[in-house]
Design an enzyme around this catalytic site. Structure first.
Site, PDB file in Angstrom:
ATOM      1  N   GLU A 118     -62.482 -23.405  22.879  1.00 15.55           N
ATOM      2  CA  GLU A 118     -62.015 -22.638  21.959  1.00 15.55           C
ATOM      3  C   GLU A 118     -63.109 -21.627  21.314  1.00 15.55           C
ATOM      4  O   GLU A 118     -62.987 -20.585  21.778  1.00 15.55           O
ATOM      5  CB  GLU A 118     -61.663 -23.519  20.817  1.00 15.55           C
ATOM      6  CG  GLU A 118     -60.735 -22.996  19.583  1.00 15.55           C
ATOM      7  CD  GLU A 118     -59.994 -23.966  18.725  1.00 15.55           C
ATOM      8  OE1 GLU A 118     -59.390 -23.649  17.665  1.00 15.55           O
ATOM      9  OE2 GLU A 118     -60.069 -25.391  19.122  1.00 15.55           O
ATOM     10  N   GLU A 134     -64.502 -32.654  12.999  1.00 13.78           N
ATOM     11  CA  GLU A 134     -63.368 -31.827  12.408  1.00 13.78           C
ATOM     12  C   GLU A 134     -62.193 -32.920  11.704  1.00 13.78           C
ATOM     13  O   GLU A 134     -61.874 -32.203  11.018  1.00 13.78           O
ATOM     14  CB  GLU A 134     -62.593 -31.451  13.921  1.00 13.78           C
ATOM     15  CG  GLU A 134     -61.484 -30.445  13.856  1.00 13.78           C
ATOM     16  CD  GLU A 134     -61.008 -30.128  15.111  1.00 13.78           C
ATOM     17  OE1 GLU A 134     -60.199 -29.059  15.073  1.00 13.78           O
ATOM     18  OE2 GLU A 134     -61.108 -30.553  16.074  1.00 13.78           O
TER      19      GLU A 134
END
Length: 704
Positions: A310, A583
């Site tokens: 990502e 996260e």
């Protein structure tokens, strides 16, 4: 010598970027990845400026006289890693007198003249090196190095062996069942290989065109055993920052293995400006983790994560983290450049995309809290650095965003249509549905619309645009009133009874009457207590919840939330050995297994936005005027802390607030830089309300 282009990504079933396979020269991308984002040819534009001893100068520029050839880099990708075959390196190619007649003439590409812009921030550099802290043996006998700290960078190896032997280096952030946990990387291979040329002397190699997010590295194919403690060439470079895993002295194992393999930490070479320390070692570790996550994700672009397939410049992540970033490091230059890119993408796409630079992997937007970075980030940078010029530069972008959302909201002034990320990664969301938050996305979107309209009104006033200031102030008031009609009961309860909803209403000043604000504050404290003082917020609510509690005087509740160690909480990852911000609140489960969801990065700074609360409220150092021309000193001791301190390198010099607590007595020491003043709001009796430059100490009975 040329390197293969880097594949970027494609949209996966969860709407985010998934892995893309390795692109080799002349090969197709595995997994259907998206390539050629910035062109379909590997090319170079360069100008070498030479100054001679006699003062004469020369320019060497790329043109048809340059020549090229394939080299030892056989593959390179940001996600998958680099492959290097040292046998393919032409001997002496970079030395004077090398005969390149057999090389291929460079193909000069026809293109429009490029407009090159000088960078406004420092480049990405090798910042430090770390030695392995442990050598572990995996369940299948594999050799795994633990560097003691989750970092962004790559390995540097010193190896000697037969020609053709290939050493494989694989990277991961955490271990699971004693082996590298690779599932969080999704499709990113995160693997480098080095094939030895077989010289009689040790060969040293470090990848050049890739980086990885990792704490652990698996080493396969090493010729012979890795050095044991006491072997090797002596100590390598040490560790230079708090939280980096030691002071650099090293054990025998570190010295020996560090001479063979070390981790090279790479990121934008930002100047550190702010520090924080307190009497709670877990809070100190949390703050260190925030610093490391910033370092790992400010790699030219402020990314969301450095390890998986990502690594995009997500606008929402930076929007919530900008105040913390601006305290910890001088990031005005890099973020000004990123905002210029944001404005350029906005102009081309007609909206602020979810990430910048934009890669066409999904619909670009708009979405609240993410696109609002166009307004909030310039405003934060102005508050922290005092640069009115940045607001002037970004003003059209700021207005454009608010105007776009005003058009979407229409006469109702409610932004209740279209896609929203909402309170992303609410801890109650199922692992496979990270966007399934408890807070109504329309409430989040309308709250942000009111807030950014207000900030644009204030920006217009600062820039002398009186008509705009009146227009956006009126718009902000209309959206605020619409929010009240739709989401707030007359008594001040929020129709959406969540921590995030109440925090937004309080921090964005969306409650019309004082009694409504008081009731919302009490309800927020009740919700936090009912959850056992555990976190109930995602990306949107987390930066605000402690501030919202403090704003209504519920400091005790804020501290209980801040110092909670059960999951979900800020300190739960610390108890699990985290060295960066996760996260998810539960990226790793209590049994040591990795969360089964797709979103399980162990290096995401968004939830670390609470560090700004540590600076401003726990230690008590905040700006009272743009650029810290005036300081606000307002520490609020609590949570069993006996001392805390924050210091900041402001444009005027070092500002510092330090307090100690002994029994019921509080001592506060304040350092005010030359040319500035500080307004004091100390929780002790008596004392001045304002002081000038110098160091001042105040002692008194702690109130409240």
């Amino acid at each position: 010598l040329v390197a293969a282009p880097v594949p970027v990504g494609r949209r996966g079933p969860d709407g985010l970027v998934q892995a893309q396979g390795l692109l080799r020269a002349g090969a197709e991308v595995d997994h259907g990845g998206k390539t050629a984002i910035y062109g379909d040819r590997t090319a170079l534009i360069a100008q070498l400026e030479v100054t001679y001893e006699d003062g004469g100068t020369d320019l060497v520029v790329t043109d048809e006289h340059w020549r090229c050839a394939t080299g030892p880099i056989t593959a390179a990708g940001l996600y998958d890693g680099e492959r290097y075959d040292a046998r393919l390196l032409p001997q002496g190619w970079s030395e004077p007198g090398f005969d390149a007649a057999a090389w291929t003439p460079a193909d000069v590409l026809g293109h429009d003249p490029a407009r090159l812009v000088a960078p406004t921030g420092p480049p990405v550099r090798r910042v430090e090196t770390l030695r392995p802290r442990q050598v572990l043996t995996g369940p299948s006998g594999e050799t795994i190095l633990d560097f003691g700290q989750n970092v962004t960078g790559r390995l540097r190896i010193r190896v000697q062996g037969p020609a053709g032997r290939t050493v494989t280096l694989r990277h991961a952030e955490v271990l699971e069942n004693g082996a590298l946990s690779l599932r969080p990387l999704r499709h990113a291979a995160a693997t480098d290989t080095y094939t030895l040329r077989g010289d009689d002397v040790p060969e040293e190699w470090e990848p050049r065109f890739t980086m990885h997010g990792f704490r652990y590295a698996q080493i396969d194919g090493w010729p012979g055993p890795l050095p044991e403690p006491g072997e090797g060439a002596g100590p390598g470079p040490g560790v230079g920052v708090a939280g980096g895993g030691g002071d650099g002295a090293g054990t025998g194992a570190e010295d020996a293995i560090g001479a063979a393999i070390e981790a090279v930490v790479c990121h934008t070479d930002l100047r550190p400006t702010g520090t924080f320390r307190c009497s709670d070692p877990d809070l100190n570790r949390l703050h260190d983790n925030v610093v490391w996550s910033l370092r790992g994700n400010f790699v030219d672009v402020p990314t969301d994560c450095p390890q998986r397939d990502e690594r995009l410049g997500w606008t929402g992540d930076l929007q919530v983290f900008a105040p913390t970033a601006a305290f910890l490091y001088d990031c005005a230059g890099p973020l000004a450049s990123w905002l210029a890119d944001l404005a350029a993408e906005q102009d081309e796409l007609g909206t602020v995309p979810h990430y910048v630079p934009w890669v066409d992997l999904m619909s670009p937007g708009p979405a609240a809290a993410w696109g609002d970075a166009a307004v909030i980030v310039p405003w934060v940078l102005h508050q922290r650095y005092g640069d009115l010029g940045l607001l002037r530069t970004q003003y059209a972008s700021m207005k454009g965003w608010v105007d776009e959302i005003a058009g979407l909201a229409g006469e109702s002034h409610l932004w209740d249509t279209g896609f929203q990320w909402g309170d992303w990664l609410d801890p109650a969301a199922p692992p496979d549905k990270p966007g399934k938050a408890r807070t109504d996305p329309a409430l989040v979107a309308t709250a942000y619309h009111a807030w950014t309209a207000r900030l644009v009104a204030e920006t217009a006033a600062l820039l002398g645009h009186a008509d705009d200031a009146a227009h956006y102030a009126r718009l902000a008031g209309e959206v605020r009133a619409a929010f009240g009609r739709e989401f707030v009961t007359p008594s001040g309860r929020l129709a959406c009874d969540t921590q995030t909803a109440h925090a937004l209403a309080i921090c964005f000043d969306l409650l019309e009457r004082p009694e409504q604000r008081e009731r919302a504050g009490r309800r927020l404290a009740e919700l936090v207590a009912a959850d056992g003082h555990r976190i109930g917020t995602g990306f949107v609510g987390t930066p605000l919840v402690c501030d919202a509690l403090a704003a209504v005087g519920a400091y005790g509740t804020a501290y209980e939330l801040l110092t909670q160690r059960e999951c979900p909480s800020w300190l739960y990852p610390v108890t699990m050995g985290a060295t960066t911000i996760w996260e998810r609140w539960d990226s790793m489960l209590p049994d040591g297994s990795v969360n089964p969801g797709e979103m399980t990065s162990f290096n995401h700074y968004a939830l670390g936005a609470v560090a700004d609360f540590l600076h401003r409220t726990v230690a008590g150092l905040a700006p009272a005027a743009p650029g810290y021309r005036r300081l606000r000193v307002a520490p609020r001791p609590g949570g069993g802390l006996t001392e805390a301190e924050a210091a900041l390198d402001t444009p005027y010099g070092t500002a510092r607030v330090a307090w100690t607590r002994a029994g019921g007595e509080l001592t506060v020491t304040v350092t005010v830089p030359p040319g500035t003043t500080a307004e004091l709001d100390l929780p002790i009796e008596g004392g001045p309300a304002e002081v000038g430059a110098g160091t001042h100490t105040f002692t008194g009975a702690l109130q409240g």
